[in-house]
Design an enzyme around this catalytic site. Structure first.
Site, mmCIF file in Angstrom:
data_model
loop_
_atom_site.group_PDB
_atom_site.id
_atom_site.type_symbol
_atom_site.label_atom_id
_atom_site.label_comp_id
_atom_site.label_asym_id
_atom_site.label_seq_id
_atom_site.Cartn_x
_atom_site.Cartn_y
_atom_site.Cartn_z
ATOM 1 N N ASP A 29 16.669 19.399 48.121
ATOM 2 C CA ASP A 29 15.868 18.974 49.276
ATOM 3 C C ASP A 29 16.577 19.347 50.582
ATOM 4 O O ASP A 29 17.804 19.434 50.625
ATOM 5 C CB ASP A 29 15.662 17.453 49.192
ATOM 6 C CG ASP A 29 14.497 16.987 50.046
ATOM 7 O OD1 ASP A 29 13.756 17.837 50.588
ATOM 8 O OD2 ASP A 29 14.332 15.762 50.181
ATOM 9 N N ASN A 77 3.654 20.126 45.307
ATOM 10 C CA ASN A 77 3.948 21.096 46.387
ATOM 11 C C ASN A 77 2.786 22.040 46.688
ATOM 12 O O ASN A 77 2.756 22.687 47.742
ATOM 13 C CB ASN A 77 5.206 21.917 46.071
ATOM 14 C CG ASN A 77 6.501 21.138 46.229
ATOM 15 O OD1 ASN A 77 7.524 21.469 45.645
ATOM 16 N ND2 ASN A 77 6.480 20.075 47.038
HETATM 17 C C1 FPP Z 1 12.650 20.866 49.492
HETATM 18 O O1 FPP Z 1 12.925 21.109 50.818
HETATM 19 C C2 FPP Z 1 12.696 22.098 48.721
HETATM 20 C C3 FPP Z 1 11.617 22.643 48.072
HETATM 21 C C4 FPP Z 1 10.278 22.058 48.078
HETATM 22 C C5 FPP Z 1 11.729 23.871 47.324
HETATM 23 C C6 FPP Z 1 13.080 24.249 46.827
HETATM 24 C C7 FPP Z 1 13.018 25.692 46.656
HETATM 25 C C8 FPP Z 1 14.010 26.565 46.815
HETATM 26 C C9 FPP Z 1 15.410 26.202 47.062
HETATM 27 C C10 FPP Z 1 13.728 28.008 46.782
HETATM 28 C C11 FPP Z 1 12.886 28.540 45.667
HETATM 29 C C12 FPP Z 1 13.507 28.405 44.334
HETATM 30 C C13 FPP Z 1 13.799 29.415 43.483
HETATM 31 C C14 FPP Z 1 14.281 29.088 42.107
HETATM 32 C C15 FPP Z 1 13.711 30.821 43.865
HETATM 33 P P1 FPP Z 1 11.886 20.593 51.876
HETATM 34 O O2 FPP Z 1 11.017 21.729 52.264
HETATM 35 O O3 FPP Z 1 11.135 19.408 51.365
HETATM 36 O O4 FPP Z 1 12.839 20.183 53.039
HETATM 37 P P2 FPP Z 1 12.577 19.021 54.113
HETATM 38 O O5 FPP Z 1 12.495 17.733 53.338
HETATM 39 O O6 FPP Z 1 13.791 19.103 54.970
HETATM 40 O O7 FPP Z 1 11.305 19.368 54.819
#
Ligand code: FPP
Length: 251
Positions: A29, A77
């Site tokens: 996250d 998501n």
């Molecule tokens: C949460 O951060 C993260 C995600 C929803 C996706 C995680 C994905 C990756 C690290 C990249 C893709 C993965 C692969 C395997 C290629 P957020 O967007 O919720 O962050 P925030 O809470 O700060 O808004």
């Protein structure tokens, strides 16, 4: 904060004889906040998060972790803005196409956990190819949870058992586990969540029954080798009882 363990001259961790989790699962996250803090787009944050994955696989493997599960895209998501969903799909495709060869050389076995049917045919083919290529590797298992939801996983397991004609008296934990996406994998010992939230967010709901939980305010793109050591050090200090009492507590 727990002090980081020292390293020896070879760079190996001095966690030494401390218990190392067999299976670590990570809720990655904080990509959005990381990007916001730099005036970048959320997609830039996900790109930085993706680039962090390679060093993290190496770090966990170096400490002897055998299974690493990364929560990359949840069933919820899909509700994010179309552009962000598109960017995440694109990133997974790029990562699978560009990284598989190197991961294969390093002995990483890649698996996908989650729904497959809603991914584009191109992405499905790329994932299938990397799963097939790496299926005999044993250095570390990398499980990518993509279009994954814990409730959905349990529902599809129940549906599969019903359609197999399983009788109610035949249903037990082992049978259900055999129908989960994680069939054949050990339960996670340690679940790490970056960026400070204290939620499980529909991740490995069945499998997390006795997992240790660790959270850090560090945002995922900044979660490096030192953070891996801190998490493993914290794990080594936990007393796992699995619902029982320790012998010393029995009077
Ligand atoms: C949460 O951060 C993260 C995600 C929803 C996706 C995680 C994905 C990756 C690290 C990249 C893709 C993965 C692969 C395997 C290629 P957020 O967007 O919720 O962050 P925030 O809470 O700060 O808004």
């Amino acid at each position: 904060m727990t002090p980081a363990p020292d390293k020896d001259a070879n760079g190996a961790s001095s966690l030494g004889a401390a218990p190392v989790p067999t299976h670590v699962a990570v809720i990655m996250d904080g990509n959005g906040r990381w990007a916001n803090g730099r005036g970048l787009s959320r997609s830039d944050g996900h790109r930085a998060g993706t680039e962090n994955i390679r060093r993290i696989i190496r770090a966990f493997a170096q400490h002897g972790v055998k299974h690493l599960t990364l929560y990359a895209f949840s069933t919820e998501n899909w509700e994010r803005p179309t552009e962000e969903v598109g960017a995440l799909m694109e990133l997974l495709g790029e990562a699978v196409r560009n990284e598989t060869e190197l991961l294969h050389k390093e002995g990483v076995r890649i698996r996908h956990l989650g729904r497959f049917d809603r991914l584009s045919p191109r992405l499905q083919r790329a994932i299938q190819k990397s799963v097939e290529l790496t299926k005999r590797n044993t250095h570390i298992n990398l499980n990518v949870a993509f279009d994954y939801g814990g409730r959905e996983e349990i529902l599809q397991a129940v549906r599969a058992m019903l359609s197999d004609g399983v009788r109610p008296d035949e249903v037990n934990e082992g049978l259900l586990e055999g129908h989960l996406y994680t069939a054949g994998l050990p339960d996670p010992d340690l679940i790490i969540r970056t960026a400070g939230e204290m939620r499980i967010s529909n991740f490995l709901l069945w499998q997390a029954a006795y997992a240790e939980y660790y959270t850090t305010p560090t945002l995922w793109p900044d979660f490096g080798e030192g953070e891996v050591e801190l998490a493993l050090t914290a794990y080594a200090q936990r007393q796992r009882r699995f619902g029982r009492v320790a012998p010393a507590e029995v009077r």
